[in-house]
Design a protein around this motif. Sequence first.
Motif, PDB file in Angstrom:
ATOM      1  N   ALA A  56       0.945  -1.296  -0.054  1.00 48.98           N
ATOM      2  CA  ALA A  56       0.015   0.063   0.051  1.00 48.98           C
ATOM      3  C   ALA A  56       0.740   1.281   0.140  1.00 48.98           C
ATOM      4  O   ALA A  56       1.840   1.246   0.388  1.00 48.98           O
ATOM      5  N   MET A  57       0.313   2.324  -0.559  1.00 47.42           N
ATOM      6  CA  MET A  57       0.822   3.747  -0.241  1.00 47.42           C
ATOM      7  C   MET A  57       0.391   3.688   1.226  1.00 47.42           C
ATOM      8  O   MET A  57      -0.849   3.918   1.453  1.00 47.42           O
ATOM      9  N   VAL A  58       1.499   4.481   1.962  1.00 50.79           N
ATOM     10  CA  VAL A  58       1.187   5.021   3.353  1.00 50.79           C
ATOM     11  C   VAL A  58       1.291   6.441   3.470  1.00 50.79           C
ATOM     12  O   VAL A  58       2.450   6.982   2.971  1.00 50.79           O
ATOM     13  N   PRO A  59       0.233   7.152   3.513  1.00 50.45           N
ATOM     14  CA  PRO A  59       0.122   8.509   3.454  1.00 50.45           C
ATOM     15  C   PRO A  59       0.472   8.959   4.737  1.00 50.45           C
ATOM     16  O   PRO A  59       0.235   8.470   5.914  1.00 50.45           O
ATOM     17  N   LEU A  60       1.123  10.190   4.743  1.00 52.84           N
ATOM     18  CA  LEU A  60       1.116  11.162   6.109  1.00 52.84           C
ATOM     19  C   LEU A  60      -0.093  11.833   6.050  1.00 52.84           C
ATOM     20  O   LEU A  60      -0.789  12.217   4.924  1.00 52.84           O
ATOM     21  N   PRO A  61      -0.506  12.551   7.306  1.00 48.77           N
ATOM     22  CA  PRO A  61      -1.759  13.280   7.234  1.00 48.77           C
ATOM     23  C   PRO A  61      -1.709  14.582   6.261  1.00 48.77           C
ATOM     24  O   PRO A  61      -0.499  15.264   6.337  1.00 48.77           O
ATOM     25  N   GLY A  62      -2.655  14.921   5.623  1.00 54.05           N
ATOM     26  CA  GLY A  62      -2.543  15.830   4.797  1.00 54.05           C
ATOM     27  C   GLY A  62      -1.822  15.817   3.549  1.00 54.05           C
ATOM     28  O   GLY A  62      -2.019  16.645   2.651  1.00 54.05           O
ATOM     29  N   GLU A  63      -1.291  14.683   3.066  1.00 50.98           N
ATOM     30  CA  GLU A  63      -0.627  14.410   2.077  1.00 50.98           C
ATOM     31  C   GLU A  63      -1.393  13.975   0.758  1.00 50.98           C
ATOM     32  O   GLU A  63      -2.285  13.515   1.139  1.00 50.98           O
ATOM     33  N   CYS A  85      -5.183  13.890   2.092  1.00 49.41           N
ATOM     34  CA  CYS A  85      -5.641  12.552   2.854  1.00 49.41           C
ATOM     35  C   CYS A  85      -6.026  13.313   4.216  1.00 49.41           C
ATOM     36  O   CYS A  85      -5.243  13.614   5.040  1.00 49.41           O
ATOM     37  N   GLU A  86      -7.269  13.321   4.359  1.00 46.67           N
ATOM     38  CA  GLU A  86      -7.798  14.337   5.757  1.00 46.67           C
ATOM     39  C   GLU A  86      -7.808  13.065   6.755  1.00 46.67           C
ATOM     40  O   GLU A  86      -8.907  12.803   7.018  1.00 46.67           O
ATOM     41  N   PHE A  87      -6.838  13.038   7.453  1.00 45.57           N
ATOM     42  CA  PHE A  87      -6.970  12.590   8.940  1.00 45.57           C
ATOM     43  C   PHE A  87      -5.645  13.260   9.609  1.00 45.57           C
ATOM     44  O   PHE A  87      -4.918  13.771   9.152  1.00 45.57           O
ATOM     45  N   GLU A  88      -5.956  13.003  11.027  1.00 48.56           N
ATOM     46  CA  GLU A  88      -4.857  13.833  11.989  1.00 48.56           C
ATOM     47  C   GLU A  88      -3.861  12.735  12.527  1.00 48.56           C
ATOM     48  O   GLU A  88      -2.620  13.215  12.500  1.00 48.56           O
ATOM     49  N   ARG A  89      -4.064  11.419  12.419  1.00 53.16           N
ATOM     50  CA  ARG A  89      -2.908  10.443  13.038  1.00 53.16           C
ATOM     51  C   ARG A  89      -3.834   9.042  12.723  1.00 53.16           C
ATOM     52  O   ARG A  89      -4.755   8.900  12.532  1.00 53.16           O
ATOM     53  N   TRP A  90      -2.837   8.303  12.656  1.00 54.90           N
ATOM     54  CA  TRP A  90      -3.275   6.817  12.618  1.00 54.90           C
ATOM     55  C   TRP A  90      -3.955   6.251  13.814  1.00 54.90           C
ATOM     56  O   TRP A  90      -3.396   7.006  14.868  1.00 54.90           O
TER      57      TRP A  90
END
Length: 225
Positions: A91-98, A160-165
């Motif tokens: 998988a592509m592993v995004p950073l928050p907001g990337e 990618c709209e999330f704050e943290r895993w």
Amino acid sequence: MRFVLVPGAGGAGWYWHRLVPELERRGHSAVAVDIREDDPDLGLPEYSDITLAAIGDDRDDLVLVGQSMGGFTVPMVAARVPVRMIVLLNAMVPLPGETPGAWWEATGQPEARLAADEAAGRGTDFDEVTHFLHDVPDDVAASGASEQRGPSDTPFGQPCEFERWPDVPIHVLAGADDRFFPVEFQRRVARERLGLEADVMPGGHLVALSRPAELADRLASYLDA
């Protein structure tokens, strides 16, 4: 346990058709999410909405499995519904907001693929058969020809709209023979972005098509652990 299977670019739920019965044989349920990612009116927020709609009202004991670009949908869904576990599969592993568009250069994927191709003596231009279908049985690949669709450009510029895993078990599962996201590249990204060691199993980028039984065993083993 209920596995929510989020496909990669193109969004074809068909990708999971060999894995779903294997999970069911092991006593689990599974929903293969289908997303019309060729529709330019849809982007990452809609991918998340469609996944939640596929889950329905039964939201207990969910395991999110994201394949390839599905790694961008998974954390957005996990920010909206409780999950027991996340599995990032090649998988592509995004950073928050990337954005998905920025991910390639930020992670160095093009250089990693090129280096792996050169080391293996392969051609360095991307080729679907060489990089995606090389270990998929011919009859399986042929049966999916009508299911293939490419993603629109829409999601690649969206954050990618999330704050943290979420604070749940997260597993990065890499195919040892993945030619698109080479295994050492996946290991590095997992360490840098999640502080995790990737697990490795046989198979290429489309391991749910090439080795569904082995993949089901690996997913079930995460639950046992």
